[in-house]
Design an enzyme around this catalytic site. Structure first.
Site, PDB file in Angstrom:
ATOM      1  N   ALA A 120      23.971  63.000  20.824  1.00  0.00           N
ATOM      2  CA  ALA A 120      24.166  61.547  20.843  1.00  0.00           C
ATOM      3  C   ALA A 120      23.567  60.938  19.577  1.00  0.00           C
ATOM      4  CB  ALA A 120      23.546  60.946  22.102  1.00  0.00           C
ATOM      5  N   THR A 122      25.918  58.892  17.104  1.00  0.00           N
ATOM      6  CA  THR A 122      26.695  57.732  16.648  1.00  0.00           C
ATOM      7  C   THR A 122      26.399  56.483  17.489  1.00  0.00           C
ATOM      8  OG1 THR A 122      28.433  59.255  15.970  1.00  0.00           O
ATOM      9  CG2 THR A 122      29.066  56.954  16.203  1.00  0.00           C
ATOM     10  N   GLU A 123      26.406  55.329  16.816  1.00  0.00           N
ATOM     11  CA  GLU A 123      26.214  54.045  17.501  1.00  0.00           C
ATOM     12  C   GLU A 123      27.400  53.135  17.197  1.00  0.00           C
ATOM     13  OE1 GLU A 123      22.274  52.499  16.766  1.00  0.00           O
ATOM     14  OE2 GLU A 123      21.366  54.327  17.615  1.00  0.00           O
ATOM     15  N   SER A 154      30.664  62.898  23.092  1.00  0.00           N
ATOM     16  CA  SER A 154      31.439  63.927  23.789  1.00  0.00           C
ATOM     17  C   SER A 154      30.615  64.458  24.962  1.00  0.00           C
ATOM     18  CB  SER A 154      31.773  65.075  22.848  1.00  0.00           C
ATOM     19  OG  SER A 154      32.467  64.581  21.724  1.00  0.00           O
ATOM     20  N   GLY A 337      62.498  68.624  15.029  1.00  0.00           N
ATOM     21  CA  GLY A 337      63.430  67.499  15.106  1.00  0.00           C
ATOM     22  C   GLY A 337      63.055  66.564  16.245  1.00  0.00           C
ATOM     23  N   GLY A 338      64.063  66.115  16.991  1.00  0.00           N
ATOM     24  CA  GLY A 338      63.812  65.172  18.090  1.00  0.00           C
ATOM     25  C   GLY A 338      62.855  65.728  19.128  1.00  0.00           C
ATOM     26  N   GLU A 361      32.129  65.368  12.890  1.00  0.00           N
ATOM     27  CA  GLU A 361      31.144  66.187  12.139  1.00  0.00           C
ATOM     28  C   GLU A 361      31.127  65.807  10.670  1.00  0.00           C
ATOM     29  OE1 GLU A 361      29.101  68.501  13.654  1.00  0.00           O
ATOM     30  OE2 GLU A 361      30.048  68.176  15.583  1.00  0.00           O
ATOM     31  N   THR A 363      33.107  62.774   8.130  1.00  0.00           N
ATOM     32  CA  THR A 363      34.517  62.558   7.759  1.00  0.00           C
ATOM     33  C   THR A 363      34.881  63.404   6.532  1.00  0.00           C
ATOM     34  OG1 THR A 363      33.967  60.744   6.267  1.00  0.00           O
ATOM     35  CG2 THR A 363      34.392  60.154   8.568  1.00  0.00           C
TER      36      THR A 363
END
Ligand SMILES: Cc1cc2nc3c(=O)[nH]c(=O)nc-3n(C[C@H](O)[C@H](O)[C@H](O)COP(=O)(O)OP(=O)(O)OC[C@H]3O[C@@H](n4cnc5c(N)ncnc54)[C@H](O)[C@@H]3O)c2cc1C
Length: 381
Positions: A120, A122-123, A154, A337-338, A361, A363
């Site tokens: 943990a 990131t903020e 995560s 393709g499609g 991890e 950028t």
């Protein structure tokens, strides 16, 4: 682990992937369901202890073996690797920097998967610039009292323990000297505020975590000394980057394999599309990217296992392999393709999953800066 043990482990994982994961991944992924059953099977395979030293109940795998496993699993369903990957980075922080008491108390339970979690850092208002975090831990008797918010974590919902980066001295200069890493187990004061919705990387939970007057016993400060948290957190990132790179190899390979098969089956103008030069050019580039990405990961993992400094190698592997996954997934979509735009095929999952590897991890912008800085440092004029 010797070569034959490694082969056995890789074979067991390969059989599990074909029997249990491949047939079920599509439905779980589309419904964004946490794969409980697969998590139980991953426990049995020992994956939650893959890189934890054998002394503490883990498998003690080398980074190179572990990277091969991550690539294999990612080729079938990349999200699964996130469930044990960030957990193992938390474990690596304890194994490398923790006190002996912390190792004995936590590592066996991490290795068995009895306690699972993640990292943990990131903020809401900072990810790359980690030294700008605001989550605060204030010493009070034998505890720290923590207040703050973490986001994008995560395993935030399913996990119960996190390596939590906090400021113990917000006024410290340089800023990293005021940062510490705590082992935070869920209890009063620690709650999940919401599950974050994503375009890909489904099945695994990403959450926002809130800490309100949350008490952590001071003996859960990793290493027992304040001010080392930033180094402890980024010390795990080399391995983390090798792992993200291995995920990239897996997704790039999956996109290639699906494309090679489809291009032989789909016919236009009386012949399989693999006989059209425009498709051959794509397949040639995709295969070369896969091979180059795999070699870069192997090279970084070998350096890591040899105890060499490998921030440049891990950065190159992470940057190249994640971009390879992204490019291959888009090319696979064009080749299909499609049908590449259909939810019935796996191809659309690859191009929803691949961008994450370019962000997580560190950028890819930062990876190139790290590579350049090391290049200059290692080659003084
Ligand atoms: C699905 C998912 C799972 C995640 N899991 C976790 C987790 O388990 N634990 C955790 O702690 N975090 C996790 N993260 C967070 C992730 O690590 C961050 O999103 C990432 O580090 C980028 O931070 P940011 O989003 O704040 O972007 P910012 O730092 O705001 O960056 C925005 C842009 O600016 C660029 N940039 C920033 N600084 C510089 C610079 N100095 N030079 C050049 N360019 C720069 C970046 O490259 C990017 O392009 C997760 C994210 C996602 C999407």
């Amino acid at each position: 682990m010797n070569a034959s043990d490694e082969r056995q482990m890789l074979d067991a994982i390969s059989r599990w992937l074909e029997r249990e994961v491949r047939p079920k991944a599509h439905a779980l992924e589309h419904d964004d369901i946490y794969p409980e059953e697969m998590v139980a099977q991953m426990k049995e395979l020992g994956l939650f202890g893959a890189t934890i030293p054998q002394l503490y109940g883990g498998l003690g795998l080398a980074a190179s073996t572990y990277a091969r496993i991550v690539a294999m699993i990612s080729e079938v369903w990349m999200s699964l690797t996130g469930i044990f990957n960030s957990h193992l980075i938390m474990a690596a922080a304890v194994a490398r920097y923790g006190t002996e008491a912390q190792k004995q108390r936590f590592l066996p339970k991490f290795a068995s998967g009895e306690i699972r979690g993640g990292l943990a850092l990131t903020e809401p208002d900072c990810g790359t610039d980690l030294q700008a975090i605001r989550t605060r831990a204030v010493r009070s008797g034998s505890d720290y009292i923590v207040n703050g918010t973490k986001t994008w974590i995560s395993n935030g919902i399913q996990g119960s323990c996190f390596a939590l980066l906090v400021k113990t001295d917000p006024a410290a200069q340089p800023r990293h000297k005021g940062m510490s890493l705590l082992l935070a187990e869920k209890r009063d004061g620690f709650r999940v505020s919401r599950k974050l919705e994503k375009i890909g990387y489904k099945g695994i939970d990403s959450a926002e975590l809130i800490f309100e007057d949350y008490r952590v016993p001071a003996d859960c400060l990793i290493g027992g000394e304040e001010g080392r948290g930033f180094h402890h957190a980024i010390g795990g990132l080399e391995l983390g980057r090798i792992n993200v790179a291995a995920r990239g190899v897996g997704v790039a390979n999956a996109a290639l394999k699906d494309s090679v098969a489809y291009a032989q089956l789909r016919k236009t103008f009386g012949k399989p599309i693999c006989e059209h030069q425009a498709i051959q050019l794509k397949l040639g580039e995709m295969a070369t990217r896969c091979e180059a990405a795999r070699l870069l990961v192997e090279n970084a993992a070998r350096a890591y296992d040899a105890g060499e400094r490998c921030d440049m190698e891990a950065g190159m592997a992470k940057y190249f392999a994640s971009e390879a996954a992204l490019e291959n997934s888009i090319e696979a979509m064009r080749i299909h393709g499609g049908y590449g735009y259909s939810k019935e095929f796996n191809v659309e999952r690859y191009y929803r999953d691949a961008p994450l590897m370019c962000i997580g991890e560190g950028t890819n912008e930062m990876q190139r800066i790290i590579i350049a800085k090391q290049l200059i440092a290692r080659n003084p004029a």
